[in-house]
Design a protein around this motif. Structure first.
Motif, PDB file in Angstrom:
ATOM      1  N   PHE A 107      45.109   6.266  59.351  1.00  0.00           N
ATOM      2  CA  PHE A 107      44.644   5.898  60.684  1.00  0.00           C
ATOM      3  C   PHE A 107      45.230   6.834  61.743  1.00  0.00           C
ATOM      4  O   PHE A 107      44.513   7.329  62.612  1.00  0.00           O
ATOM      5  CB  PHE A 107      45.018   4.450  60.996  1.00  0.00           C
ATOM      6  CG  PHE A 107      44.607   4.005  62.358  1.00  0.00           C
ATOM      7  CD1 PHE A 107      43.277   3.715  62.639  1.00  0.00           C
ATOM      8  CD2 PHE A 107      45.543   3.894  63.377  1.00  0.00           C
ATOM      9  CE1 PHE A 107      42.895   3.311  63.909  1.00  0.00           C
ATOM     10  CE2 PHE A 107      45.174   3.491  64.649  1.00  0.00           C
ATOM     11  CZ  PHE A 107      43.841   3.205  64.916  1.00  0.00           C
ATOM     12  N   ILE A 108      46.529   7.103  61.681  1.00  0.00           N
ATOM     13  CA  ILE A 108      47.180   7.985  62.655  1.00  0.00           C
ATOM     14  C   ILE A 108      46.605   9.397  62.559  1.00  0.00           C
ATOM     15  O   ILE A 108      46.338  10.049  63.574  1.00  0.00           O
ATOM     16  CB  ILE A 108      48.711   7.967  62.459  1.00  0.00           C
ATOM     17  CG1 ILE A 108      49.262   6.596  62.862  1.00  0.00           C
ATOM     18  CG2 ILE A 108      49.385   9.085  63.242  1.00  0.00           C
ATOM     19  CD1 ILE A 108      50.705   6.372  62.467  1.00  0.00           C
ATOM     20  N   GLY A 112      44.490  11.282  65.552  1.00  0.00           N
ATOM     21  CA  GLY A 112      44.867  12.606  66.054  1.00  0.00           C
ATOM     22  C   GLY A 112      43.722  13.592  65.976  1.00  0.00           C
ATOM     23  O   GLY A 112      43.501  14.392  66.898  1.00  0.00           O
ATOM     24  N   MET A 113      42.955  13.527  64.883  1.00  0.00           N
ATOM     25  CA  MET A 113      41.818  14.438  64.745  1.00  0.00           C
ATOM     26  C   MET A 113      40.740  14.102  65.780  1.00  0.00           C
ATOM     27  O   MET A 113      40.154  15.008  66.392  1.00  0.00           O
ATOM     28  CB  MET A 113      41.253  14.358  63.322  1.00  0.00           C
ATOM     29  CG  MET A 113      42.177  14.989  62.299  1.00  0.00           C
ATOM     30  SD  MET A 113      41.766  14.780  60.545  1.00  0.00           S
ATOM     31  CE  MET A 113      40.058  14.527  60.483  1.00  0.00           C
ATOM     32  N   CYS A 118      37.816  15.270  70.848  1.00  0.00           N
ATOM     33  CA  CYS A 118      37.374  14.870  72.197  1.00  0.00           C
ATOM     34  C   CYS A 118      38.000  15.739  73.275  1.00  0.00           C
ATOM     35  O   CYS A 118      37.393  16.003  74.306  1.00  0.00           O
ATOM     36  CB  CYS A 118      37.711  13.403  72.450  1.00  0.00           C
ATOM     37  SG  CYS A 118      36.752  12.287  71.419  1.00  0.00           S
ATOM     38  N   LYS A 119      39.195  16.181  73.076  1.00  0.00           N
ATOM     39  CA  LYS A 119      39.920  16.977  74.071  1.00  0.00           C
ATOM     40  C   LYS A 119      39.379  18.401  74.121  1.00  0.00           C
ATOM     41  O   LYS A 119      39.525  19.078  75.129  1.00  0.00           O
ATOM     42  CB  LYS A 119      41.410  16.970  73.709  1.00  0.00           C
ATOM     43  CG  LYS A 119      42.316  17.484  74.777  1.00  0.00           C
ATOM     44  CD  LYS A 119      43.746  17.344  74.311  1.00  0.00           C
ATOM     45  CE  LYS A 119      44.690  17.977  75.292  1.00  0.00           C
ATOM     46  NZ  LYS A 119      46.045  17.987  74.805  1.00  0.00           N
TER      47      LYS A 119
END
Length: 149
Positions: A107-108, A112-113, A118-119
């Motif tokens: 999940f983490i 992060g991906m 999105c960034k």
């Protein structure tokens, strides 16, 4: 008739018979005996005549009754390995904890991906931007309304 009975005579001398058996036994491979070397030699047991297999004494292992069974030891295979009196300590719910940790890591990593993806659209190089106008220029056109008492 007397000549035929003399050719079928059974040796009476036990020493001669023992010598013949010893010679036969030493000519056979290990753990086999007999004229055709087809009779097993059981070190600590007896031969089952119908199957020609060793029936081992208590504590001895087949096929030749020359080794202890896995749970026994000693010269006569009469000593048993001791079992631990208490079971080995275990962590309760270990599989559930491992599944939780693995899912959390996945999940983490996914979060992060997704964040990086999105960034990516908002990350622009700020060096090629036009700087904003000075405050005095903006204040000239955008004056606050006069204060009325």
């Amino acid at each position: 008739s007397s000549s035929s009975s003399s050719s079928l005579a059974i040796p009476v001398d036990r020493q001669q018979e023992r010598s013949r058996l010893t010679t036969t036994m030493t000519a056979c491979p290990p753990h086999l005996r007999g004229v055709l070397c087809d009779w097993p030699l059981c070190d600590h047991g007896k031969v089952q005549p119908s199957t020609r297999e060793c029936i081992c004494n208590d504590g001895w292992a087949m096929p030749h009754c020359n080794e202890c069974i896995p749970t026994r030891w000693g010269e006569n295979c009469d000593k048993e390995y001791s079992r631990p009196s208490a079971p080995l300590p275990t962590v309760p719910y270990l599989p559930e904890v491992l599944v939780f940790v693995i899912i959390s890591i996945i999940f983490i990593a996914l979060a992060g991906m997704i964040r990086q993806f999105c960034k990516r659209g908002t990350d622009r190089d700020t060096t090629d931007r036009i700087p904003p106008p000075p405050y005095e220029v903006i204040a000239k056109y955008d004056q606050p309304p006069p204060y009325a008492p």
